[in-house]
Design an enzyme around this catalytic site. Sequence first.
Site, PDB file in Angstrom:
ATOM      1  N   GLY A   7     -31.412  -2.736 -21.110  1.00  0.00           N
ATOM      2  CA  GLY A   7     -30.364  -3.573 -21.669  1.00  0.00           C
ATOM      3  C   GLY A   7     -29.041  -3.166 -21.057  1.00  0.00           C
ATOM      4  O   GLY A   7     -28.192  -2.567 -21.713  1.00  0.00           O
ATOM      5  N   ALA A  10     -23.125  -5.096 -21.797  1.00  0.00           N
ATOM      6  CA  ALA A  10     -21.851  -4.457 -22.121  1.00  0.00           C
ATOM      7  C   ALA A  10     -22.051  -3.024 -22.596  1.00  0.00           C
ATOM      8  O   ALA A  10     -21.462  -2.083 -22.056  1.00  0.00           O
ATOM      9  CB  ALA A  10     -21.123  -5.284 -23.178  1.00  0.00           C
ATOM     10  N   GLY A  12     -24.965  -1.068 -22.724  1.00  0.00           N
ATOM     11  CA  GLY A  12     -25.759  -0.254 -21.816  1.00  0.00           C
ATOM     12  C   GLY A  12     -25.031   0.066 -20.528  1.00  0.00           C
ATOM     13  O   GLY A  12     -25.102   1.186 -20.016  1.00  0.00           O
ATOM     14  N   ASN A 103     -26.507  -2.575 -33.226  1.00  0.00           N
ATOM     15  CA  ASN A 103     -25.861  -2.924 -34.487  1.00  0.00           C
ATOM     16  C   ASN A 103     -26.858  -3.019 -35.632  1.00  0.00           C
ATOM     17  O   ASN A 103     -28.057  -3.196 -35.426  1.00  0.00           O
ATOM     18  CB  ASN A 103     -25.146  -4.275 -34.359  1.00  0.00           C
ATOM     19  CG  ASN A 103     -23.834  -4.166 -33.620  1.00  0.00           C
ATOM     20  OD1 ASN A 103     -23.119  -3.177 -33.749  1.00  0.00           O
ATOM     21  ND2 ASN A 103     -23.498  -5.194 -32.846  1.00  0.00           N
ATOM     22  N   LYS A 185     -20.449   1.424 -40.428  1.00  0.00           N
ATOM     23  CA  LYS A 185     -20.118   0.450 -39.385  1.00  0.00           C
ATOM     24  C   LYS A 185     -20.369  -0.981 -39.872  1.00  0.00           C
ATOM     25  O   LYS A 185     -19.643  -1.912 -39.516  1.00  0.00           O
ATOM     26  CB  LYS A 185     -20.905   0.715 -38.101  1.00  0.00           C
ATOM     27  CG  LYS A 185     -20.421  -0.215 -36.976  1.00  0.00           C
ATOM     28  CD  LYS A 185     -21.072   0.004 -35.647  1.00  0.00           C
ATOM     29  CE  LYS A 185     -20.454  -0.946 -34.623  1.00  0.00           C
ATOM     30  NZ  LYS A 185     -21.142  -0.911 -33.322  1.00  0.00           N
ATOM     31  N   ASN A 189     -18.748  -4.812 -39.418  1.00  0.00           N
ATOM     32  CA  ASN A 189     -19.507  -5.886 -38.760  1.00  0.00           C
ATOM     33  C   ASN A 189     -19.814  -7.054 -39.682  1.00  0.00           C
ATOM     34  O   ASN A 189     -19.771  -8.219 -39.256  1.00  0.00           O
ATOM     35  CB  ASN A 189     -20.824  -5.325 -38.212  1.00  0.00           C
ATOM     36  CG  ASN A 189     -20.691  -4.750 -36.813  1.00  0.00           C
ATOM     37  OD1 ASN A 189     -19.791  -5.119 -36.059  1.00  0.00           O
ATOM     38  ND2 ASN A 189     -21.565  -3.831 -36.471  1.00  0.00           N
ATOM     39  N   ASN A 193     -17.843 -10.242 -37.763  1.00  0.00           N
ATOM     40  CA  ASN A 193     -18.706 -10.999 -36.851  1.00  0.00           C
ATOM     41  C   ASN A 193     -19.001 -12.408 -37.372  1.00  0.00           C
ATOM     42  O   ASN A 193     -18.745 -13.390 -36.668  1.00  0.00           O
ATOM     43  CB  ASN A 193     -19.989 -10.214 -36.576  1.00  0.00           C
ATOM     44  CG  ASN A 193     -19.833  -9.229 -35.429  1.00  0.00           C
ATOM     45  OD1 ASN A 193     -19.831  -9.610 -34.264  1.00  0.00           O
ATOM     46  ND2 ASN A 193     -19.689  -7.956 -35.767  1.00  0.00           N
ATOM     47  N   SER A 256     -18.572  -9.656 -30.840  1.00  0.00           N
ATOM     48  CA  SER A 256     -19.762  -9.867 -30.016  1.00  0.00           C
ATOM     49  C   SER A 256     -20.540 -11.095 -30.485  1.00  0.00           C
ATOM     50  O   SER A 256     -21.098 -11.840 -29.672  1.00  0.00           O
ATOM     51  CB  SER A 256     -20.662  -8.636 -30.045  1.00  0.00           C
ATOM     52  OG  SER A 256     -21.088  -8.336 -31.358  1.00  0.00           O
ATOM     53  N   GLU A 268     -26.882 -11.996 -33.587  1.00  0.00           N
ATOM     54  CA  GLU A 268     -27.556 -10.929 -34.333  1.00  0.00           C
ATOM     55  C   GLU A 268     -27.412 -11.140 -35.849  1.00  0.00           C
ATOM     56  O   GLU A 268     -26.954 -10.257 -36.571  1.00  0.00           O
ATOM     57  CB  GLU A 268     -26.991  -9.569 -33.946  1.00  0.00           C
ATOM     58  CG  GLU A 268     -27.306  -9.139 -32.529  1.00  0.00           C
ATOM     59  CD  GLU A 268     -26.781  -7.754 -32.219  1.00  0.00           C
ATOM     60  OE1 GLU A 268     -27.584  -6.840 -31.991  1.00  0.00           O
ATOM     61  OE2 GLU A 268     -25.546  -7.582 -32.226  1.00  0.00           O
TER      62      GLU A 268
END
Length: 311
Positions: A7, A10, A12, A103, A185, A189, A193, A256, A268
């Site tokens: 992966g 961004a 990785g 995430n 986190k 998110n 998101n 993202s 996601e």
Amino acid sequence: MDILVVGAGAIGGYYGGRLAQGGARVSVVARSDYEAVVQDGIAVESPAGDFVFRPHRVFRSASEVGAPVDVVLVGLKVLPQIPVVDLIRPAVGPSTAILLIQNGVGIERPVAEAFPHNEIISALAFICVSRSGPGRVCHQDYGRIVIGRYPQGTSRTAEALADLLQKAGVPCQVSTDVVTDRWQKLVWNAPFNPISVLSGGASTREMLESEEMTRLVRAVMEEVCAVASAAGRALADDVVDRMIADTRKMTPYKTSMLLDYEAGRPMEVEAILGNAVRMARDLAVPVPHMETLYALLGALEQRNPPRASRS
């Protein structure tokens, strides 16, 4: 240390490059970006200094690696259509550690169940970074990372990875309770998101310039804290105020999830909302704001199916 990044987008690309700067021998699996990465490496634009990450080797799949590596770094999105276990299995040997920089909450369990004898290291990246083109990564802000052995504790491998990152200038904390850190986190998110998508493309600054959206952000954050507490992962009392204050100081940023939606890629939704909503139901914790965001995102994806797969 031999590391294989699966992966190389961004996350990785950025952290793989930093690990290489720290002294690791880092190879990558690059599918859609294969030709660009072979020819030019991965160009990273960063406020900490631009650089080009030239992987030790570049593969189209982990099946080409030939021999197991010390660490497999998974930087893939957490999506139902991405079979992480199958994609990494050819590179995993008896002593391979699996580093998940992804995430969401509850994302480690499928990997831990598939590789019960391998060390799982869970990591959370607090970073504003995106893939700006084939073999190109744009790092806008932050970059701190928290890593820890799953489900708890630390290890020599986690400490060694942290040392490599710190040598490259990346702030890295080794945590003994990384599952709780995941919940922390998620406090950020879970509101930012989904709201960025459902608001029609608002940046972090635009969301917090709106009194109504700020109220919604706070309500979702408080629901995440309530679920975390019920799950035995109580967070600091000031975490909501701190997250909002830190975001106000952040360079205006497209999340993202918003970038994926605008590019026609899958979002996601399950990792960032679905897993937590299901846990809330199991624990009988009311989360009406999270339930609403989850339902609306599901409806949006049904009406506007993703046009592109994630590479």
